[in-house]
Design an enzyme around this catalytic site. Structure first.
Site, short mmCIF file in Angstrom:
data_model
loop_
_atom_site.label_atom_id
_atom_site.label_comp_id
_atom_site.label_asym_id
_atom_site.label_seq_id
_atom_site.Cartn_x
_atom_site.Cartn_y
_atom_site.Cartn_z
N LYS A 1 23.89 75.83 21.57
CA LYS A 1 23.12 76.59 22.54
C LYS A 1 23.88 76.67 23.86
O LYS A 1 24.34 75.68 24.39
CB LYS A 1 21.77 75.90 22.80
N MET B 1 17.76 63.39 27.25
CA MET B 1 17.42 64.80 27.48
C MET B 1 16.07 64.97 28.16
O MET B 1 15.32 65.89 27.84
CB MET B 1 17.43 65.56 26.14
N ASP C 1 28.68 72.31 18.00
CA ASP C 1 27.77 72.79 19.03
C ASP C 1 28.29 72.40 20.41
O ASP C 1 29.33 71.77 20.54
CB ASP C 1 26.35 72.26 18.81
#
Length: 505
Positions: free
Chosen positions: A59, A174, A37
């Site tokens: 993503k 995050m 990823d």
């Protein structure tokens, strides 16, 4: 019945590719499929075997991302094909990496798996910012929470009040978009407004930035500094400490793009990392070997007719000796042959096969190699020059003018190795320097992209390993900013170090 492969859940670390574990690199080096990823550095894509299937599941803005259930299914299907699979995940697979969900799916399908832990940014980013997660008499514990899903309903999770009341260091991963919610939640649940706090952007990467303050002002300070994601939020007394590294390496903060074969890129990367630089693989060249071709087979048969073997690259040395042994010959077949090498790196590679170079020019370029050889040869000498198909014609011109007898044989060709499709402009944007090690590398770089790429080179410095490479660059409308004084990996590194240090003065 076909035997299932193994799935390795590998933690790639916090961003700096040097922080992956040795075991993680070993697993990458032997896998058949890589599922990765956007949290993993693109550096790792060059660490897998040529045959490896690379499957992106992360993503990116404006792009579809694979759902977790689809990723689980993909891992099972790949393993059922008999492939050994690396599932590469940023940080550690079990620190908000959903590694547990993937293991449950693998277990249900009876797929064997192994977890290779990774360094989590919850510790590494703080360390690189000079903030210890624990410190005697200041913090005896640290606690990590994801800040990504805090405001699904515009509110804090039910257990946030308990988390806020914990002593020690509180770390939120995050959570930048929820910074205000986190700060006010901590204060509301009893943390004093003067509690030290920090926000760390791009932890462990060259562009890492840190803002420090207190819960009362950290939000405004982060906004004023225009801190962007990915970022980590820290609250606790240790955030007031600054144990930043005092070692100042000459290439600290410098980001260098590399073009070349995997072997060359690996050696240059290691050299640049020693001096504190960060590298990106911009363009990888692959080698198409002709060591088993008719021309080389004939050359191996006639080795006793040659008095000199001339090597113009380390790749040529490796390919020549591999072909020698594959053809059923050994070192005795080289008899009294003398060896010439274009530079120290090529000479060192030759030494690995048990031979010292009889001649290495003072300047590591083809012209000097040819001129030096010319003065050493007699009319009875005959040269074998196994090299790249894109080798410099300067060597032929000088030897022809001197009336030297030689066989110039294409041992291998170099070509652009297609990788993951990505805008070259985007790849070049963060770089300070871009290196070229051969004219063929320059040609591959500009292949079909000249008009698009040239403007992107205006914001960085282009470094060439020698004059021939610089001339190739000039043909595409760009002059080299720097040319290595010594045409070698150490020469490239030296000229970049000197220029970067001048830039910082």
């Amino acid at each position: 019945m076909k035997k299932n492969g193994v799935v390795y859940l590998v933690g790639a670390g916090p961003g700096d590719p040097g922080l992956i574990t040795r075991k993680g690199l070993d697993r990458l080096g032997s896998c058949d499929a890589l599922v990765y990823d956007s949290l993993a550095s693109d550096y790792f894509l060059g660490e897998v075997p040529d045959h490896c299937r690379k499957i992106y599941v992360g993503k990116r803005a404006g792009a579809h991302s694979m759902k977790q259930e689809e990723i689980n299914r993909l891992l099972v299907e790949l393993a059922e094909e008999g492939l050994n699979v690396v599932r590469l995940k940023g940080g550690d697979p079990f620190v908000f990496g959903r590694g547990g969900e993937e293991i449950l799916a693998l277990s249900e399908a009876a797929i064997p798996f192994e977890v290779v832990p990774g360094v989590t940014s919850a510790v590494a980013a703080l360390s690189m910012a000079g903030i210890p997660v624990t410190h005697r008499a200041v913090s005896r514990s640290f606690h990590v929470m994801t800040g990504h899903t805090l405001s699904d309903n515009g509110t804090l999770p039910p257990d946030f009040d308990s988390f806020a009341k914990l002593s020690g260091t509180l770390v939120f991963l995050m959570g930048l978009s929820n910074l205000s919610l986190i700060v006010h939640g901590l204060i509301k649940n009893g943390k004093p407004e003067d509690t030290p706090a920090a926000v760390i952007e791009n932890g462990t990467l060259p562009e890492q930035r840190t803002v420090r303050g207190t819960l009362a002002d950290i939000e405004s300070m982060a906004e004023q500094a225009e801190i962007k994601s990915p970022a980590i939020i820290v609250a606790g007394d240790v955030a007031a400490l600054d144990f930043s590294s005092t070692l100042s390496l000459p290439l600290k903060g410098c980001r260098i793009g590399i073009t070349g074969t995997e072997s060359f890129a690996g050696r240059l990367r290691r050299e640049l990392l020693k001096f504190g630089g960060t590298t990106d693989d911009v363009l990888t060249l692959s080698m198409e070997s002709h060591r088993s071709g008719e021309a080389m087979n004939e050359a191996y048969k006639r080795l006793k007719s040659y008095s000199w073997l001339v090597f113009t690259s380390a790749n040529a040395v490796r390919e020549f000796f591999t072909g020698l042994f594959e053809g059923g010959y050994d070192l005795r077949s080289l008899g009294t042959i003398k060896f010439a090498a274009i530079g120290k790196g090529t000479g060192d590679e030759l030494l690995k096969s048990g031979f010292y170079a009889d001649y290495i020019p003072d300047c590591y370029q083809v012209k000097d190699l040819a001129e030096g050889l010319k003065s050493l040869l007699t009319k009875e000498d005959r040269l074998l020059i196994p090299r790249s198909g894109g080798g410099s014609p300067e060597l032929n011109r000088i030897l022809d003018e001197a009336g030297v007898f030689y066989d110039d044989i294409v041992l291998y060709d170099v070509a652009y190795k297609k990788g993951e499709p990505e805008s070259m402009e985007k790849v070049l944007a963060p770089l300070h320097y871009l290196t070229f090690a051969s004219a063929s590398g320059v040609d591959a770089f500009f292949q079909g992209e000249r008009e698009k790429v040239l403007p992107s080179l205006a914001s960085l410095k282009v470094v060439c390993i020698g004059d021939i490479t610089a001339k190739a660059l000039y043909r595409y409308g760009r002059e080299a900013d720097l040319i290595a004084p010594v045409y070698s990996i150490s020469g490239l590194t030296e000229v970049i170090c000197q220029d970067w240090c001048r830039e910082k003065e």
